[in-house]
Motif scaffolding. Structure first.
Motif, PDB file in Angstrom:
ATOM      1  N   VAL A  19      -0.272 -51.048   6.868  1.00 19.21           N
ATOM      2  CA  VAL A  19       1.072 -50.882   5.881  1.00 19.21           C
ATOM      3  C   VAL A  19       2.073 -51.552   6.628  1.00 19.21           C
ATOM      4  O   VAL A  19       2.444 -50.946   7.885  1.00 19.21           O
ATOM      5  CB  VAL A  19       1.470 -49.747   5.251  1.00 19.21           C
ATOM      6  N   LYS A  20       2.903 -52.456   6.401  1.00 14.00           N
ATOM      7  CA  LYS A  20       3.797 -53.346   7.301  1.00 14.00           C
ATOM      8  C   LYS A  20       5.115 -52.797   6.583  1.00 14.00           C
ATOM      9  O   LYS A  20       5.211 -52.643   5.291  1.00 14.00           O
ATOM     10  CB  LYS A  20       3.655 -54.762   7.602  1.00 14.00           C
ATOM     11  N   GLN A  21       6.255 -53.483   7.104  1.00 14.19           N
ATOM     12  CA  GLN A  21       7.628 -53.310   6.698  1.00 14.19           C
ATOM     13  C   GLN A  21       7.872 -54.114   5.516  1.00 14.19           C
ATOM     14  O   GLN A  21       7.363 -55.512   5.577  1.00 14.19           O
ATOM     15  CB  GLN A  21       8.723 -53.687   7.648  1.00 14.19           C
ATOM     16  N   GLY A  22       7.997 -53.626   4.296  1.00 15.91           N
ATOM     17  CA  GLY A  22       8.287 -54.823   3.305  1.00 15.91           C
ATOM     18  C   GLY A  22       7.077 -54.704   2.245  1.00 15.91           C
ATOM     19  O   GLY A  22       7.187 -55.117   1.026  1.00 15.91           O
ATOM     20  N   ASP A  23       5.890 -53.850   2.683  1.00 12.39           N
ATOM     21  CA  ASP A  23       5.007 -53.717   1.828  1.00 12.39           C
ATOM     22  C   ASP A  23       5.123 -52.800   0.684  1.00 12.39           C
ATOM     23  O   ASP A  23       6.225 -51.631   1.131  1.00 12.39           O
ATOM     24  CB  ASP A  23       3.520 -53.115   2.666  1.00 12.39           C
ATOM     25  N   HIS A  24       4.428 -52.528  -0.462  1.00 13.74           N
ATOM     26  CA  HIS A  24       4.675 -51.795  -1.601  1.00 13.74           C
ATOM     27  C   HIS A  24       3.682 -50.632  -1.378  1.00 13.74           C
ATOM     28  O   HIS A  24       2.425 -50.733  -1.369  1.00 13.74           O
ATOM     29  CB  HIS A  24       4.772 -52.237  -2.906  1.00 13.74           C
ATOM     30  N   VAL A  25       4.125 -49.222  -1.591  1.00 15.19           N
ATOM     31  CA  VAL A  25       3.477 -48.123  -1.669  1.00 15.19           C
ATOM     32  C   VAL A  25       3.737 -47.299  -2.728  1.00 15.19           C
ATOM     33  O   VAL A  25       4.951 -47.037  -2.992  1.00 15.19           O
ATOM     34  CB  VAL A  25       3.559 -47.456  -0.345  1.00 15.19           C
ATOM     35  N   ALA A  26       2.896 -47.080  -3.688  1.00 14.79           N
ATOM     36  CA  ALA A  26       2.819 -46.303  -4.821  1.00 14.79           C
ATOM     37  C   ALA A  26       2.626 -44.712  -4.650  1.00 14.79           C
ATOM     38  O   ALA A  26       1.531 -44.651  -3.823  1.00 14.79           O
ATOM     39  CB  ALA A  26       2.103 -46.785  -5.935  1.00 14.79           C
ATOM     40  N   LEU A  27       3.471 -44.010  -5.280  1.00 18.26           N
ATOM     41  CA  LEU A  27       3.267 -42.653  -5.312  1.00 18.26           C
ATOM     42  C   LEU A  27       2.821 -42.147  -6.615  1.00 18.26           C
ATOM     43  O   LEU A  27       3.747 -42.187  -7.725  1.00 18.26           O
ATOM     44  CB  LEU A  27       4.502 -41.856  -4.802  1.00 18.26           C
ATOM     45  N   LEU A  28       1.544 -41.210  -6.976  1.00 15.13           N
ATOM     46  CA  LEU A  28       1.239 -41.111  -8.227  1.00 15.13           C
ATOM     47  C   LEU A  28       0.974 -39.540  -8.034  1.00 15.13           C
ATOM     48  O   LEU A  28      -0.090 -38.989  -7.744  1.00 15.13           O
ATOM     49  CB  LEU A  28      -0.189 -41.629  -8.772  1.00 15.13           C
TER      50      LEU A  28
END
Length: 518
Positions: free
Chosen positions: A48-57
């Motif tokens: 995961v890099k800066q600017g990538d999107h991470v979802a929290l479910l």
């Protein structure tokens, strides 16, 4: 300054201060900051890099707090998702939001196994272990998803405590919040680090939050109300979160008593359940200095009854996802006006305008628009919708409101919920307020239905605590308190009203569901 910098400062200056209690166990600011740092480092090692999107479910838990702040420290953009959404709803958000990594509870593994092939952009799934419904290592290894999986503890264990993370800019997108989509497909409101920090800081100042506060965090963390008012603002203040995984009147009373809670934030439905709870003991709430209501209009009758029973001030506020979310709160240093959402908070300006965007005089009803450092940068991948919502630096909320001579604002209703009966405007909230004053009414929702003669008619749905209450009795009560054109054409009794996960009554669901008279 941003939320991550402020948290690190607190962890350095008040290392032993309790950041949160969860299931009776306390975690200090130093421990929280260290775990966040290691999680951020672990995510980076997963690609995961800066600017990538991470979802929290995720629901309310330390996993959410660590996942949120860990991803932000890495410079990623976080997309909180309601974990009880359907597979189609979740799939839309993950695909539209260009999500690269998903953090979810391990009970979601079967669902992920079914749908991950349809989520080509998602490269990794991080699953949080639970004490039950977990899946054994043997079963996990047999999944086609297995190569994409990591456990939450594995990610933390792989992290480096000395990790610093990239420099975060004020205008970097920190969070994308998807709206409920009641008028179409959900839209992703892009909130920057500046949006989040400014609103959390201004809310904390406005409500005088401090490091001695203990805030009951029961609102869903994936919802913007909780995110700012009951999570970011308290942590920014060095306060202690009392994290509750789900709403239960019994458990809220017990939590408040055990930890001597000072602040409770909830939606009107929660206040109603707490007020109606037979074993609700005012002594359990004696440590509370403030209750905060938002998410929907709080009926004045309920507000007055709650305050009288529990001897605590209830301050109603207003916000929306696109504004991070808070724009108004009833001030603590001036009178609280029942039925009002209060005055503009620090650094935020609210005003009432007509269809041409011209400011209206005191008392006139028009659309509420907002300007300030809390206003989103726009909707993700939706330039036309962004241009329609933000005009000349002002966010158009779609809510009808008025302002009094003291600068207090009052929400009249949603612009799209306005009912026009024979050319006369009827605001659902006005009718609901009357019904809530009736001693037998627990909940009420009002909406417009087609009428061949008048264009629209007023339809009411009511939950009554008295099984002997009749439609005619309530209609007669309405006739005594409302102009003739505002009186409902019909009232239907239900066992309960449909609500979203924050407890907000869903009027639009009532238009489509098949109901049965109690």
């Amino acid at each position: 300054m941003n939320l991550l910098t402020r948290l690190r400062e607190t962890a350095k200056n008040a290392a032993g201060k309790t950041a949160y209690y969860f299931m009776g166990q306390g975690t200090t600011y130093a421990e929280l900051d260290g775990t966040i740092t290691k999680f951020a480092s672990g995510l980076e090692k997963l690609g995961v890099k800066q600017g990538d999107h991470v979802a929290l479910l995720l629901g309310n838990s330390p996993h959410f707090v660590i996942g949120l702040y860990g991803a932000l420290r890495l410079g990623a953009t976080v997309i909180p998702v309601n974990p009880i959404y359907t597979a189609d709803e979740i799939g839309y958000i993950l695909n539209n939001g260009d999500v690269k990594l998903v953090v979810a509870l391990d009970m979601a593994i079967p669902l992920a196994e079914k749908v991950h092939a349809f989520l080509p952009k998602v490269k990794k799934f991080v699953f949080c272990e639970t004490s039950e419904n977990g899946i054994s290592q043997h079963n996990v290894e047999s999944l086609t998803l297995y190569s994409k999986m990591k456990s939450f503890t594995e990610v933390i264990a792989s992290g480096d405590l000395t990790y610093q993370g990239p420099e975060l800019k004020d205008d970097d997108t920190a969070i994308i919040l998807y709206t409920s989509g009641t008028t179409g497909k959900p839209k992703g409101a892009m909130l920057t680090h500046k949006n989040l920090y400014s609103n959390a800081s201004d809310v904390a100042d406005y409500l005088r939050m401090n490091d001695q506060d203990r805030v009951i965090t029961i609102l869903p963390m994936f919802h913007v109300f909780c995110l700012t008012v009951a999570l970011n603002a308290p942590l920014l203040s060095g306060a202690t979160l009392l994290i509750a995984p789900k709403f239960s009147p019994k458990e809220i009373f017990e939590l408040a008593k055990e930890f001597e809670a000072t602040i409770f934030a909830g939606v009107p439905t929660m206040y109603n359940f707490l007020y109606q709870y037979p074993e609700g003991n005012p002594e359990d709430f004696k440590s509370l200095r403030l209750c905060i209501s938002g998410g929907a209009s709080l009926p004045v009758a309920l507000l007055n009854n709650f305050e009288k029973k529990f001897n605590v001030r209830v301050s109603e506020g207003y916000g929306l996802s696109e504004a991070s979310p808070v724009t108004c709160f009833n001030p603590l240093d001036r009178p609280r006006k029942a039925g009002s959402i209060g005055t503009s908070i620090l650094h935020v300006e609210n005003k009432i305008v007509n269809e041409l965007g011209e400011e209206l005089p005191v008392g006139a009803v028009g659309e509420l628009i907002v300007s300030g450092p809390n206003v989103m940068k726009g909707y993700y991948k939706m330039p036309e919708e962004t241009a329609a919502a933000i005009r000349n630096g002002w966010l158009y909320t779609g809510d009808l409101a008025r302002m009094d001579e003291d600068g207090y604002f009052y929400i009249v209703d949603r612009k799209k919920d306005l009912i026009i009966v024979g050319g006369f405007n009827v605001y659902p909230r006005e009718v609901e307020e009357v019904l809530y004053n009736h001693p037998d009414v627990v909940e009420a929702a009002v909406l417009g239905v087609p009428d061949s003669n008048l264009g629209e008619a007023v339809k009411c749905y009511v939950v009554s605590k008295n099984p002997n209450t009749t439609e005619e009795q309530l209609l007669e009560y309405c006739r005594e308190h409302l102009a003739k054109y505002k009186v409902p054409a019909s009232i239907e009794f239900l066992e309960e009203l449909p609500k979203n996960t924050t407890g907000k009554i869903l009027r639009r669901a009532l238009k489509t569901q098949i109901t049965h008279t109690v």
